[in-house]
Design a protein around this motif. Structure first.
Motif: not given
Length: 716
Positions: A451, A454, A456, A481, A484, A488
């Motif tokens: 993440t 990544m 949002h 997210r 996670a 991840r």
């Protein structure tokens, strides 16, 4: 504190590079500034991850397609002033006057507090050009015994001018101290750092022996192969995999074929990261005449795999406790003793598993943080002896000392090939998803996407069939997210929920509800150990197999097969006049008139067939006479695809290998070729081979035609 490592080419995959990457990452994690000065830059990005915060500074750009390529530099034609180091002096990146200039300039101008050389010639440069106001440490990644007399003498003279010299085994350190009793340099052992991998430990049930390393004489893989021949005679359901590349590859492949082991022994080529392959083993094997350390031993133990190793100088006996976490085989016992040791663990599953558990305990002492701590203790002691003040961890590196130093550093930064390898941090819009993929026991797929970076918003994992006019894809939601785990989010592509057409499916992360291509998923790690014993799956949708893999570009893809019927090739026995193929049938039965048809790629007139013999348990056998091949030769390279016809008029069924964990078997599943005289075409080489589709075929080519597979369709 700033610590710099001198590497000859940080862009390769050798053991010295791996150990340096492990140590440098741990030092950076401890708060120190770490720089890798790579004499040569042979590719854009390193093949091994050096860790966050480690800067790579190339000194000579050797990328032929790069604007800064220096292959035409006039200094390359001038000889080096440094003494020869056969490990690099006889290769394509041999030292020259340009090497001398770049390395000496770096050593004069660096703002590092400690500089560590990693091979003899670099230790020589460090002695000759290194400044006295920083600490100079040499490393020995081989052993004193393995150097030529001249190289040993040259390096021994150089190490007398260093602050410390570090070997990777206690025995080698003692040897150096005995050889150089009057040298004041601190000579000591600090073993290599080997991190625990993220892969799941082996379940030790694969009936596979795994070995890995450079395919060179000292590794004695010929001994291992001959020992395994004795094992295979008693335990025909066990296999050997040998990973690596080197000048002995062709000789080892010939030995495998001469011993008739080509159905049991596979040369897998070089694979990185190697930990995913250790996890496929039930036993690891090290057959060397000498091992300076034995990084492969520690890597295998990290995956819970017990090791059978020759008790050779220097490393194995310092790592393995005989009978607890592995077995040590006396060198004088040869292949017989090695085979006996393998059979001990093959025949005693409980003992094998106990040793695997003990191996996981043993390797804790090689954790990078522990090894980095030993280096930091050494550096602190040397600095105290020399009266050098070192900054604390996390303190900024000092600026160059004088105006002249600053000007020289600015000029250095502008030189071609001297820039840091890592690209600048990408903005959020350029986020590249990175994933750890794992095949499940039923042949499905788990993809865990990092993440970090990544955006949002919600995303999906999308598998998209490559070069598909219909645009077929599979979409699986990724958690948000904030859900996670360990940085991840996880998507599961269940085997029972999806039918994937045959081909190659590329992985993307796409915003939820979005229809664009999304971002291609980079493969951090792909685990396929669960697939090693897994046969093709036969169900309502046909015969299927999925194998996730890392593409040549480092991305995640899945190779899939989907066929109404299939014949999985188990054995190919090459005799003097024919090849006999044994296969297991899926989704089809062979009738009394079943045959295998060799379908010519030249013309239907060149087809031929052979009768099939039914065997127990849904298997069949067919013998393909080479006379039929020779009688139908027509061009420089004739090719026939093999198809099972289970009954007259029935659809043809491919014979091949689609089960297991290999996305491409062309280079690993190889069979002997035989040479015959042909009346019209002269000497002809005939052999079975595996195509890019995983199917079995026959090849007959003129001896002068070396383009084996010339009629092959493009591979992956």
């Amino acid at each position: 504190m700033k610590i710099a490592f001198l590497l000859y080419n940080a862009y390769g995959i050798g053991g010295t590079i791996r150990s340096t990457a492990n140590l440098s990452a741990a030092l950076a994690e401890a708060g120190h500034t770490v720089e890798i000065a790579s004499v040569y830059r042979s590719r854009t990005e390193p093949r091994i991850d050096f860790g966050r915060g480690v800067r790579i500074t190339p000194l000579i750009d050797w990328r032929k397609d790069a604007p800064g390529y220096e292959g035409g530099h006039p200094r390359l034609a001038e000889p080096t002033d440094m003494w020869p180091d056969p490990g690099v002096s006889n290769g394509p990146l041999a030292p020259t006057r340009l090497t001398d200039e770049r390395v000496s300039a770096y050593l004069r101008e660096t703002d590092a507090h400690v500089v560590i050389g990693t091979r003899p010639v670099l230790n020589g440069y460090l002695d000759r050009y290194g400044r006295r106001d920083y600490l100079r440490i040499g490393q020995e990644h081989v052993t004193l015994d393995l150097h030529t007399d001249q190289l040993a003498a040259d390096q021994n003279a150089a190490l007398a001018g260093l602050d410390a010299f570090v070997t990777v085994s206690e025995a080698d350190a003692r040897h150096y101290r005995r050889t150089l009793p009057d040298v004041a340099t601190r000579i000591l052992c600090v073993p290599n750092a080997v991190p625990a991998p993220e892969v799941s430990p082996s379940d030790l049930a694969s009936k596979t022996v795994v070995a890995a390393g450079r395919l060179i004489p000292v590794k004695r893989y010929d001994r291992l192969i001959r020992a395994f021949a004795k094992v295979a005679a008693e335990r025909p359901d066990w296999h050997l995999r040998l990973y690596g590349r080197g000048r002995n590859a062709d000789a080892l492949r010939r030995l495998v074929q001469e011993l008739g082991l080509y159905n049991r022994v596979r040369l897998m080529g070089a694979v990185t990261p190697i930990e995913t392959e250790w996890a496929k083993g039930a036993i690891a094997a090290v057959s060397s005449d000498t091992e300076s350390f034995g990084m492969t031993i520690v890597e295998a133990m990290h995956c819970g795999v017990p090791v059978v190793a020759t008790d050779c100088p220097y490393g194995p006996g310092e790592i393995i406790t005989h009978g607890r976490d592995g077995l040590l085989v006396p060198l004088e016992g040869g292949e017989d003793a090695f085979a006996d040791a393998l059979l001990q663990l093959i025949d005693d599953e409980e003992r094998r598993r106990a040793m695997g558990r003990a191996a996981l305990e043993t390797v804790r002492r090689y954790a990078p943080a522990a090894i980095a701590g030993r280096y930091l203790e050494l550096i602190a002691e040397l600095a105290a002896e020399r009266g050098i003040r070192l900054p604390a961890a996390g303190a900024p590196a000092p600026r160059p000392r004088t105006l002249g130093d600053r000007l020289r550093s600015a000029v250095r930064a502008l030189r071609p090939g001297r820039r840091s390898a890592p690209a600048p941090a990408r903005p959020a819009a350029r986020w590249t998803p990175t994933a750890h993929a794992r095949a499940t026991a039923d042949g499905g797929l788990v993809v865990r996407v990092a993440t970090a970076g990544m955006p949002h918003r919600e995303h999906d994992l999308v598998l998209r069939l490559r070069k598909d006019e219909e645009g077929r894809s599979v979409r699986v939601p990724l958690p948000a997210r904030d859900q996670a785990v360990d940085g991840r989010v996880e998507a599961v592509v269940e085997r029972s929920a999806h039918t994937l057409a045959e081909g190659r499916w590329d992985a993307y992360v796409v915003p939820r509800g979005g229809q664009g291509r999304g971002r291609r998923v980079a493969a951090a790690l792909v685990e396929t150990a669960a697939l090693v014993p897994l046969p093709p799956r036969s169900g309502a949708d046909g015969v299927t197999s999925w194998v996730p893999y890392t593409t040549a570009d480092g991305n995640l893809s899945v190779r899939t097969w989907l066929r109404p019927q299939h014949a999985e090739v188990e054995q190919v026995e090459v005799g003097e006049a024919a090849a006999t193929v044994t296969a297991r049938l899926y989704g089809v039965e062979a009738g009394p008139e079943a045959a295998v048809v060799a379908v010519s790629r030249q013309a239907e007139a060149y087809d031929f067939q052979a009768p099939v013999q039914a065997l127990p348990d849904g298997r069949v056998s067919v013998t393909l006479p080479y006379d039929d091949v020779l009688a139908r030769r027509s061009v420089e390279h004739d090719l026939w695809d093999l198809r099972l016809v289970p009954a007259p008029g029935a659809a043809r069924v491919p014979l091949g290998r689609i089960g297991g964990d290999s996305a491409d078997r062309r280079k690993t599943d190889t069979f002997p070729e035989l040479e015959f005289a042909h009346a019209d075409r002269g000497a002809t080489r005939v052999k079975p081979y595996v195509t890019f589709r995983g199917e079995l075929a026959l090849s007959a080519k003129d001896r002068a035609d070396e383009a084996d597979g010339a009629a092959e369709a493009p591979g992956a």
